[in-house]
Design a protein around this motif. Structure first.
Motif, mmCIF file in Angstrom:
data_model
loop_
_atom_site.group_PDB
_atom_site.id
_atom_site.type_symbol
_atom_site.label_atom_id
_atom_site.label_comp_id
_atom_site.label_asym_id
_atom_site.label_seq_id
_atom_site.Cartn_x
_atom_site.Cartn_y
_atom_site.Cartn_z
ATOM 1 N N GLN A 1 -13.467 0.478 15.078
ATOM 2 C CA GLN A 1 -12.928 0.749 13.807
ATOM 3 C C GLN A 1 -13.969 0.883 12.818
ATOM 4 O OE1 GLN A 1 -11.357 -3.385 13.142
ATOM 5 N NE2 GLN A 1 -11.436 -3.183 11.083
ATOM 6 N N LEU B 1 0.783 -1.173 0.070
ATOM 7 C CA LEU B 1 0.128 0.009 0.045
ATOM 8 C C LEU B 1 0.907 1.302 0.007
ATOM 9 C CD1 LEU B 1 -2.635 -0.838 2.915
ATOM 10 C CD2 LEU B 1 -3.086 -1.114 0.358
ATOM 11 N N GLN C 1 -7.763 3.280 6.550
ATOM 12 C CA GLN C 1 -8.031 2.109 6.410
ATOM 13 C C GLN C 1 -7.302 1.462 7.738
ATOM 14 O OE1 GLN C 1 -6.072 0.701 2.856
ATOM 15 N NE2 GLN C 1 -6.258 -1.464 3.411
ATOM 16 N N GLU D 1 -13.191 3.520 9.684
ATOM 17 C CA GLU D 1 -13.416 3.221 8.278
ATOM 18 C C GLU D 1 -14.482 4.117 7.660
ATOM 19 O OE1 GLU D 1 -11.836 -1.388 8.737
ATOM 20 O OE2 GLU D 1 -14.171 -0.948 8.895
ATOM 21 N N THR E 1 0.507 5.512 0.696
ATOM 22 C CA THR E 1 -0.549 6.420 1.489
ATOM 23 C C THR E 1 0.272 7.509 2.005
ATOM 24 O OG1 THR E 1 -2.327 6.512 3.310
ATOM 25 C CG2 THR E 1 0.095 5.449 3.882
ATOM 26 N N GLY F 1 -12.910 6.907 6.238
ATOM 27 C CA GLY F 1 -12.012 6.751 5.353
ATOM 28 C C GLY F 1 -10.793 6.276 5.624
ATOM 29 N N VAL G 1 -3.480 5.110 6.774
ATOM 30 C CA VAL G 1 -3.557 3.731 7.042
ATOM 31 C C VAL G 1 -3.177 3.666 8.668
ATOM 32 C CG1 VAL G 1 -2.374 1.427 7.081
ATOM 33 C CG2 VAL G 1 -2.936 2.954 4.936
ATOM 34 N N GLN H 1 -5.096 10.341 2.665
ATOM 35 C CA GLN H 1 -5.131 8.741 2.724
ATOM 36 C C GLN H 1 -4.386 8.353 4.161
ATOM 37 O OE1 GLN H 1 -3.763 7.396 -1.006
ATOM 38 N NE2 GLN H 1 -5.721 7.009 -1.834
ATOM 39 N N ILE I 1 -5.738 -1.536 9.974
ATOM 40 C CA ILE I 1 -5.251 -2.817 10.073
ATOM 41 C C ILE I 1 -5.008 -3.153 11.639
ATOM 42 C CG2 ILE I 1 -3.426 -4.166 9.236
ATOM 43 C CD1 ILE I 1 -4.730 -2.844 6.951
#
Length: 463
Positions: A101, A4, A110, A105, A6, A108, A32, A30, A112
């Motif tokens: 979570q 990925l 992500q 999400e 980001t 927007g 993560v 973006q 993990i």
């Protein structure tokens, strides 16, 4: 493994990490976010939320026991420990959706749910993904520090991560450490019916205003909490049994049903492979940037003030500086602290020990009419004032001190003078009047001096 790319990678979904993730995502970046444990971090799951819920229950039990002094006759409270645990769990469940979570999400981000570690200066990997980002935030928080005491590793003990999950109320709770966690939980469990002994190697609340800390310790002792200062734990064995040695060399053995370790916090930076990223956690700039210019450390991981609200401020510093190109240092704001015992002890800015040249003025709750009416007049408010009149610090000990410190946080952050506190008209009777009384004490010597009396005498001759 999935690769990925980001804008921002964040390790840790506690207060700092979540605040940055929410702000960055809503500003179009973006993001993560890695989290190997529970969303919400220590505060939601093992710290602030369950402890304050437990303290609330303990306060109710204490009020019931003391109702007779107000002329209210009641039976002694009976503690239903499973119901107490259910109250703590409900509090966590009510707040958890905000940190969930699903919520992030939806913004927007992500998410993990895996452990992450650095591969190089701009790459982080977990079990399933490899993330290359323009910037990274380390917000992994802290955990209970475990002291090196012979036998502790072989003896079951509790920390803030496990004490709220006990199946039964402790009969005899031994606590290592008379810091905020030790005092708060010590008083709470004592009020719920446990025998409690707190062992402290130095002094109670060592960094706090000394007068306030000593008065709070006296209150806990009056409630039956045994506090042993200047005592070093030398050995732990099954039972648990705790062997201690005082400063004068006297030795003593304590026996209990449970042992809580609350001697401070240690930064949760293990297993991140920071060396791969060229990150030295001992080198942080004023804006919390690390030795790797792509990486920042926020919240407890920064090793500064270990408070949830400080983590929120660190997130604000990051967003201001990185996304809006400001130059706000982390030390631009004074961070308040609160010990949530009863009475509460709240501080912001400097203490007398830290500013010996400052003018200290105070007012006692014994002279506050609201406190007298409520039968809770132990405590005081203290101001530290520079020669210029600027407010340098404030300490308050009394019920709701954590709430009452708020106007002083505003005044100090705005660089106001003590005169500001004398101006507002405050509702009577309220505890907040104590700040105006303390500020007035600063002007009393000059206001009622011989020189002022002479001036008034002259002015009275003017028609």
């Amino acid at each position: 493994m999935k690769d990925l790319k980001t804008d921002l990678g964040i390790i840790g979904a506690g207060s700092a990490g979540l605040s940055v993730a929410a702000g960055a995502a809503q500003l179009g970046l973006q993001v993560v976010l890695f989290e190997r444990g529970e969303m919400g971090g220590d505060c939601l799951n093992y710290g602030c939320v369950p402890s304050k819920a437990l303290i609330a229950v303990a306060k109710v039990a204490h009020k019931v026991r003391g109702a007779a002094r107000f002329g209210v006759q009641t039976d002694a409270p009976r503690i239903d420990w499973p119901a107490v645990k259910a109250h703590m769990e409900r509090a966590i469940a009510a707040i958890a959706p905000h940190d969930s979570q699903a919520r992030f999400e939806g913004l927007g981000v992500q998410v993990i749910r895996e452990h992450a570690r650095f591969l190089d200066e701009r790459t982080v990997a977990s079990a399933s993904v490899r993330v290359r980002a323009r910037r990274f935030v380390i917000a992994t928080g802290s955990c209970a520090r475990i002291p090196d005491i012979p036998g502790l590793g072989e003896t079951p003990f509790l920390t803030n991560e496990s004490i709220f999950h006990l199946d039964t109320l402790p009969r005899k709770l031994l606590i290592l450490g008379a810091g905020p966690i030790g005092l708060e939980l010590g008083q709470a469990f004592r009020r719920l019916g446990s025998d409690v002994t707190i062992v402290e190697a130095a002094r109670t609340l060592g960094s706090a205003d000394r007068e306030a800390a000593d008065l709070l310790a006296m209150r806990l002792r009056a409630e039956g909490v045994e506090i042993l200062e200047g005592c070093k734990a030398t050995k732990v064995s099954a039972g648990p049994t705790l062997e201690i040695e005082s400063a004068d060399g006297a030795r003593r053995t304590l026996e209990g049903s449970h042992l809580l370790v609350a001697v401070g916090r240690t930064l949760a930076l293990d297993d991140l492979d920071l060396h791969n990223a060229g990150v030295d956690p001992r080198r942080l700039s004023a804006t919390l940037r690390t030795s790797n210019p792509r990486v920042w450390m926020l919240g407890d991981a920064a090793g500064r003030e270990l408070f949830t609200h400080a983590a929120g401020w660190h997130a604000s510093v990051f967003v201001r500086n990185v996304l809006f190109k400001a130059r706000t240092p982390a030390h631009a704001q004074r961070i308040p602290s609160v010990v949530y015992c009863e009475p509460e002890l709240a501080q912001i800015g400097l203490t007398e020990a830290q500013a010996p040249d400052a003018k200290a003025v105070r007012a006692d709750f014994a002279a506050n009419d609201r406190a007298v009416c409520e039968g809770e007049s132990i405590g005081f408010a203290k101001l530290l004032i520079a020669k210029s009149g600027r407010l340098l610090g404030a300490t308050i000990l009394g019920p709701s001190a954590g709430e009452l410190i708020a106007p002083l946080a505003l005044a100090i952050s705005s660089k106001l003078t003590v005169r500001t506190l004398t101006s507002p008209v405050l509702a009577y009777p309220t505890r907040s009047e104590i700040w105006k009384r303390a500020a007035g004490a600063y002007y009393t010597p000059a206001l009622f001096s011989a020189r002022t009396r002479a001036l008034v005498s002259v002015l009275q001759r003017i028609p």
